[in-house]
Design an enzyme around this catalytic site. Structure first.
Site, PDB file in Angstrom:
ATOM      1  N   GLY A  27       4.574   7.867   9.499  1.00 32.93           N
ATOM      2  CA  GLY A  27       5.143   7.012   8.382  1.00 32.93           C
ATOM      3  C   GLY A  27       5.189   8.022   7.185  1.00 32.93           C
ATOM      4  O   GLY A  27       4.477   7.701   6.036  1.00 32.93           O
ATOM      5  N   ALA A  28       5.924   8.880   7.033  1.00 37.82           N
ATOM      6  CA  ALA A  28       5.933  10.145   6.241  1.00 37.82           C
ATOM      7  C   ALA A  28       7.172  10.030   5.160  1.00 37.82           C
ATOM      8  O   ALA A  28       7.745  11.026   4.530  1.00 37.82           O
ATOM      9  CB  ALA A  28       6.026  11.340   6.714  1.00 37.82           C
ATOM     10  N   ASN A  29       7.966   8.762   5.290  1.00 34.17           N
ATOM     11  CA  ASN A  29       9.050   8.809   4.385  1.00 34.17           C
ATOM     12  C   ASN A  29       8.839   8.248   3.083  1.00 34.17           C
ATOM     13  O   ASN A  29       9.704   8.306   2.139  1.00 34.17           O
ATOM     14  CB  ASN A  29      10.016   8.036   5.133  1.00 34.17           C
ATOM     15  N   THR A  30       7.625   7.845   2.526  1.00 43.21           N
ATOM     16  CA  THR A  30       7.074   7.269   1.173  1.00 43.21           C
ATOM     17  C   THR A  30       5.875   7.708   1.227  1.00 43.21           C
ATOM     18  O   THR A  30       5.175   7.893   1.843  1.00 43.21           O
ATOM     19  CB  THR A  30       7.532   5.872   1.142  1.00 43.21           C
ATOM     20  N   GLY A  31       5.467   7.481  -0.205  1.00 41.46           N
ATOM     21  CA  GLY A  31       3.899   7.394  -0.594  1.00 41.46           C
ATOM     22  C   GLY A  31       3.152   8.663   0.052  1.00 41.46           C
ATOM     23  O   GLY A  31       3.807   9.647  -0.068  1.00 41.46           O
ATOM     24  N   ILE A  32       2.061   8.515   0.302  1.00 46.18           N
ATOM     25  CA  ILE A  32       0.878   9.738   0.360  1.00 46.18           C
ATOM     26  C   ILE A  32       1.607  10.329   1.633  1.00 46.18           C
ATOM     27  O   ILE A  32       1.448  11.663   1.614  1.00 46.18           O
ATOM     28  CB  ILE A  32      -0.345   9.298   0.533  1.00 46.18           C
ATOM     29  N   SER A 155      -9.460   3.329   5.035  1.00 47.75           N
ATOM     30  CA  SER A 155      -9.514   2.834   3.670  1.00 47.75           C
ATOM     31  C   SER A 155     -10.905   2.161   3.334  1.00 47.75           C
ATOM     32  O   SER A 155     -11.741   2.095   4.161  1.00 47.75           O
ATOM     33  CB  SER A 155      -8.585   1.658   3.259  1.00 47.75           C
ATOM     34  N   TYR A 180      -6.562  -6.880   7.676  1.00 47.97           N
ATOM     35  CA  TYR A 180      -6.462  -5.508   7.114  1.00 47.97           C
ATOM     36  C   TYR A 180      -7.641  -4.630   7.095  1.00 47.97           C
ATOM     37  O   TYR A 180      -7.553  -3.485   7.760  1.00 47.97           O
ATOM     38  CB  TYR A 180      -5.936  -5.535   5.703  1.00 47.97           C
TER      39      TYR A 180
END
Length: 297
Positions: A27-32, A155, A180
């Site tokens: 999941g490295a295409n946005t955000g952190i 989280s 979540y």
């Protein structure tokens, strides 16, 4: 408290280099995830991003190459809500000569009820089961590459979560915030048990709270929740700040002999009592193996 502390303490920084190291980030295409990829690329690592949306991923790769002046950045298709996609991605990664750092970063947050291709509730399915299976499929390569690190982005929401072993997929009742929190507690428990299973292999594990970060993950919040987030936004982190604890767990030399811990604001942090419950962790591990039809001693 932690985020307040970080407002007044000097930010962590390190000149550690990662030349010759291979890093996989989900999941490295946005955000952190994207900021983590950029930082580690600047340190000389070979970066492989596992992303669901290839169009966004290719645009991110371009940006990271420009921002880091490293050509050694690529992306591969990875849909963590589909075990077939996870297995195909792992097969491609297992052709690499080594894997020094695996960062389980991708996640979905407080989304409406849905199921993965394998029938898991979407949040536990992507955030926990998807990363559990991926780590399992890559573990031999990671062990071969030791000293190596496995980092799982959790989280602080884990601290109000509980694991419903009888109804892990929230089929009897669904509360998106509880689901979540359950998935984020599962991340902490996974990292905790994994550390024990990897004792003596030279592979260390870490779970972390990135901070309250302004990212796309907020898109499913309802009106009142969005309002609260706007109110607290002066105290929240941007993606660069939110990526720092992940980067810290990936490169900080003093963590070389630490494993299984939970971190926040680039420092060890207290996780909930449930997050340290060995019995619960083992039960979740066994349930995960059973539901994924894998044997992982």
């Amino acid at each position: 408290m932690q985020s307040l502390r970080s407002l007044f303490s000097a930010p962590w920084s390190s000149t550690a280099k990662l030349d010759g190291k291979t890093v996989v980030i989900t999941g490295a295409n946005t955000g952190i995830g994207k900021e983590t990829a950029l930082d580690l690329a600047k340190r000389g690592a070979k970066i492989i991003m596992g992303c669901r949306d290839m169009e966004k991923a290719e645009a991110a790769v371009k940006e990271i190459i420009e921002g880091s002046a490293s050509q050694n950045v690529s992306c591969l298709k990875l849909d963590l809500s589909d075990s077939k996609s996870i297995r195909e991605f792992a097969e491609a990664i297992n052709k690499e000569p080594k894997l020094d750092i695996l960062i389980n970063n991708a996640g979905v947050m407080v989304c409406p009820y849905g199921k993965t291709a394998d029938g898991f509730e979407m949040q536990i399915g992507v955030n926990h089961f998807g990363h559990f299976l991926l780590t399992y499929l890559l573990i031999d390569l990671i062990k071969k590459s030791a000293p190596a690190r496995i980092i799982t982005v959790s989280s602080m929401a884990h601290s109000w979560g509980s694991i419903n072993l009888e109804d892990i997929n929230s089929e009897k009742s669904y509360d998106k915030s509880k689901a979540y929190a359950q998935s984020k507690l599962a991340n902490v428990l996974f990292s905790h048990t994994l550390a024990k299973k990897l004792e003596g292999t030279g592979v260390t594990t870490y779970s972390l709270h990135p901070g309250v970060v302004q990212t796309d993950l907020w898109r499913h919040l309802n009106g009142p929740q969005q309002f609260v987030m706007k109110m607290v936004s002066p105290f929240t982190k941007n993606s660069v700040q939110g990526a720092q604890t992940t980067i810290y767990c990936a490169v900080e030399p003093s963590l070389e002999n630490q494993t299984g811990g939970y971190y926040s604001d680039c420092a060890p942090a207290k996780c909930s009592a449930a997050g340290k419950d060995d019995d619960l962790a083992q039960k979740l591990w066994e349930l995960s193996c059973r539901l994924l039809s894998i044997t992982w001693e």
